[in-house]
Design an enzyme around this catalytic site. Structure first.
Site, PDB file in Angstrom:
ATOM      1  N   THR A 178       2.646  24.778  -5.099  1.00 37.68           N
ATOM      2  CA  THR A 178       2.470  26.045  -4.385  1.00 37.68           C
ATOM      3  C   THR A 178       3.026  25.977  -2.969  1.00 37.68           C
ATOM      4  O   THR A 178       3.857  26.786  -2.573  1.00 37.68           O
ATOM      5  CB  THR A 178       0.983  26.450  -4.342  1.00 37.68           C
ATOM      6  OG1 THR A 178       0.551  26.707  -5.674  1.00 37.68           O
ATOM      7  CG2 THR A 178       0.786  27.714  -3.519  1.00 37.68           C
TER       8      THR A 178
ATOM      9  N   PHE B  95       0.859  -1.187   0.000  1.00 40.81           N
ATOM     10  CA  PHE B  95       0.000   0.000   0.000  1.00 40.81           C
ATOM     11  C   PHE B  95       0.888   1.228   0.000  1.00 40.81           C
ATOM     12  O   PHE B  95       1.746   1.392   0.870  1.00 40.81           O
ATOM     13  CB  PHE B  95      -0.925   0.044   1.224  1.00 40.81           C
ATOM     14  CG  PHE B  95      -1.857   1.225   1.192  1.00 40.81           C
ATOM     15  CD1 PHE B  95      -3.127   1.102   0.637  1.00 40.81           C
ATOM     16  CD2 PHE B  95      -1.464   2.474   1.675  1.00 40.81           C
ATOM     17  CE1 PHE B  95      -3.985   2.194   0.563  1.00 40.81           C
ATOM     18  CE2 PHE B  95      -2.317   3.564   1.604  1.00 40.81           C
ATOM     19  CZ  PHE B  95      -3.575   3.429   1.056  1.00 40.81           C
TER      20      PHE B  95
ATOM     21  N   ASP C 158       9.157   2.999   1.698  1.00 40.62           N
ATOM     22  CA  ASP C 158       7.964   3.713   2.141  1.00 40.62           C
ATOM     23  C   ASP C 158       7.799   3.476   3.636  1.00 40.62           C
ATOM     24  O   ASP C 158       7.325   2.418   4.062  1.00 40.62           O
ATOM     25  CB  ASP C 158       6.759   3.204   1.345  1.00 40.62           C
ATOM     26  CG  ASP C 158       5.440   3.816   1.795  1.00 40.62           C
ATOM     27  OD1 ASP C 158       5.373   4.380   2.907  1.00 40.62           O
ATOM     28  OD2 ASP C 158       4.457   3.713   1.032  1.00 40.62           O
TER      29      ASP C 158
ATOM     30  N   LYS D  77       2.280  10.212   8.408  1.00 37.02           N
ATOM     31  CA  LYS D  77       1.567   9.700   9.597  1.00 37.02           C
ATOM     32  C   LYS D  77       2.135  10.230  10.933  1.00 37.02           C
ATOM     33  O   LYS D  77       1.897  11.369  11.262  1.00 37.02           O
ATOM     34  CB  LYS D  77       1.532   8.178   9.568  1.00 37.02           C
ATOM     35  CG  LYS D  77       0.466   7.627   8.596  1.00 37.02           C
ATOM     36  CD  LYS D  77       0.091   6.197   8.893  1.00 37.02           C
ATOM     37  CE  LYS D  77      -1.203   5.768   8.264  1.00 37.02           C
ATOM     38  NZ  LYS D  77      -1.298   5.774   6.821  1.00 37.02           N
TER      39      LYS D  77
END
Lengths: 408, 408
Positions: free
Chosen positions: A292, A130, A236, A267
């Site tokens: 931005t 994931f 990750d 997280k």
């Protein structure tokens, strides 16, 4: 109402407890107020103290070998920024280095979403992995159909992730063979997939996908493959990072011969982005990797306070110690209720513990009735994601509650 | 040092002035502190006051006809969430409604990034448009090669966007023909592109792409096309929204026969997400449109304070009035220096004013030397993006500075 506490922690995203006083101090500081109401466009107009906020916070806990950071806003965003960096790096190599100019054909084809400007490259991820739910990150996510159905994807490849047998000590050679099989399949894909991978992305522990662990040797094998085939390794750590596994970064458990090329976080950091160590991963022109806001100073200030709190309370050591204690308790329950607790895993991985349950959803529901908010992952895993301040007496309370549920 | 002020405003993202006292009050409230240090996973565990924060803030300014919102974190994220909603809506129709189950083939193919689970559908955007830089949003972005080079894209189509001639009153029939040409080309793509569009996405004023305007009739034409071909219309108000154009939402200028299906927002809102009005755009199962944070309560609290400040100071009326005044002043300069100010545009669009300059980058640099931080867009446009609190005397100061630069 009995004791009610969370070992789910807002999907593993609360680091040092609710309403932590040290975080409250940071959240009510004049610096925080200014960062909220005068949010800068960091790429163009960083505030005067931005470098210092990074150096004393996000960069102070940078993984070994990685001393640069690109900030973003969420875990998905962090992964997509890392993927973009990988694609730019790969194409820059193919083009002949940072000083080689884009061709006219590249510029015009990119505007039409066609190669060579939009390159025919991919990111390789692993089955059950994931990595987020934006369009690029979702193309690397392989956890559940409900995450992916009806959303267009890139034709990017997935390699098998080892499905280890437990207890580990009883299945050593089978598990080694399983990991070797997965490494060979990974290499096969790297060398044959029609859209060659610019990078692989892997979780230290597949979290949404069912709490699937692999050995340090497997990850060293991946590192070797990426170096052999000149592609990047992105780790990750959105769910595993920031102390949960008894190391600040879960990949610290691996003792890799060479650090990963990039490590993503979010997280528990409450901030997001990716670390990297190689100047070649720095975009060679302005506005290539840009948006931005490019992160959020408010969240970076909070991450600094989280880092300070982790150090002050020695929380990484705490997760290692309490994790070992909790794991032992669960082993005891497993011996007594072997049908209720299968494939217990996460030994030596701090509080990052899970097991399979033949009646998982019922167990989670029953746990709520005795005051415990706990989560699942994959098809049948119960996953523990307590905050870093979880202590022995919390472990005792949890074990007692779990036994009550199991007996019911 | 002369006066130094910004009519760029952190890339159009500062709404009501730096260090605004009303925003400071919100930023230092106990509610804000709690939202920062106890950030909830909103999809699972919204805080008790989340609905109220939305109702009194984000939803209070919902565009006409749209009464629901899905919150995100950035403009790119908002657009991708809207695209995902469009794809789910389209496939749900094709499948036979909200109650029709996914097929086994859909579920297994989605896990392999293949159709039908990963559908062969697209989002149609417009040449020179900008919608963000994540992988899906970047596939709809067509502003500059530097935004897209080396990043894989979906094979999604672009339609031409009208290139109007100025002054508008002198080119009425040419411009009408140009808009008709673009509408015809759009319909051609909708009906023939190999990956059929589930939606079109369009900016009220193409901002990054050079401040390209079109008439209300053009946008009504797009609305008619989308209804005729049963696809959705997403209006990207990330840069135009929240009062900048003399209406709270720029598409209010159009008086559409039917509201857009979705409107995305970010920047001046300091929060992000998309509005929608149709219950069929609500995901039909949990966890379809989902992520850990699903927005940020801290930013939603701030948006509420921004909305209150806009109402208290009547700032939408202010941008309309000061915009008209500033536009008139620029017309005066244009008459005196026609070679320096070409294609002046944005009349009646509040402070959303731009013009083309034959020496744009030099003008921007010189403006800085007289204390004005101003931005460009596209190849040669000078774009004004002042905050909503910009007043007549600021306009006078700017006009004076600009004249000084032009004369130099």
């Amino acid at each position: 109402m009995e004791t009610c506490y969370s070992i789910y922690a807002q999907i593993a995203s609360i680091p040092v407890g609710y309403s932590n006083p040290s975080l409250l101090l940071a959240a009510t500081s004049p610096e925080m107020a200014s960062s909220l109401i005068n949010r800068p466009a960091l790429g163009n107009f960083p505030s005067h103290d931005w470098a210092e906020i990074l150096e004393t916070g996000i960069l102070r806990v940078a993984p070994k070998g990685l001393n640069q950071v690109f900030t973003g806003t969420t875990g998905s965003d962090a992964n997509e920024l890392a993927y973009k960096a990988a694609f730019m790096w790969k194409r820059q190599q193919e083009r002949g280095g940072a000083s080689a100019d884009f061709t006219t054909e590249e510029m015009s084809s990119a505007m039409n979403n066609q190669s060579p400007g939009s390159p025919a490259l991919s990111i390789l991820s692993f089955k059950s992995g994931f990595h987020g739910r934006l369009f690029g990150s979702l193309s690397t996510t392989r956890s559940k159909p409900i995450h992916k159905l009806d959303i267009p994807s890139f034709n990017w490849p997935q390699a098998p992730f080892p499905m280890l047998k437990y207890p580990l000590e009883a299945h050593h050679s089978e598990n080694a063979a399983e990991e070797a099989r997965c490494l060979a399949a990974t290499e096969e894909i790297i060398t044959t997939w029609p859209l060659p991978p610019a990078a692989i992305v892997v979780e230290p522990v597949q979290s949404e996908g069912g709490d699937n662990h692999a050995s340090p040797a497997f990850f060293q094998g991946l590192r070797d493959l990426t170096r052999k085939h000149n592609i990047l390794m992105i780790v990750d750590e959105v769910q595993t990072g920031v102390g949960a596994t008894g190391q600040f970064w879960a990949h610290d458990h691996w003792n890799l011969s060479h650090p990963p090329d990039m490590v993503t976080f979010s997280k528990k950091a409450q901030a997001a982005g990716y670390y990297y160590g190689d100047a070649a991963l720095r975009p060679n022109k302005p506005y290539r990797q840009f948006n931005t806001w490019m992160g959020d100073p408010a969240r970076a200030i909070l991450f600094r306070a989280i880092v300070e709190e982790i150090e002050r309370l020695d929380l990484v050591r705490n997760t290692a110690a309490v994790g070992a204690y909790l794991y032992e308790g669960l082993q005891g329950l497993q011996r007594r209720f072997p049908r209720e607790i299968e494939n217990l895993r996460g030994q030596g991985q701090g509080l990052f513990i899970a097991w399979d349950s033949p009646r998982r959803d019922e167990v989670l529901k029953l746990l709520k009735t005795v005051g415990v908010n706990c989560g699942g992952s994959g098809e049948r895993a119960v996953r523990l994601r307590p905050m870093l301040v979880f202590q022995r007496h919390h472990a005792d309370m949890f074990l007692e509650a779990l036994e009550k549920v199991i007996r019911s």
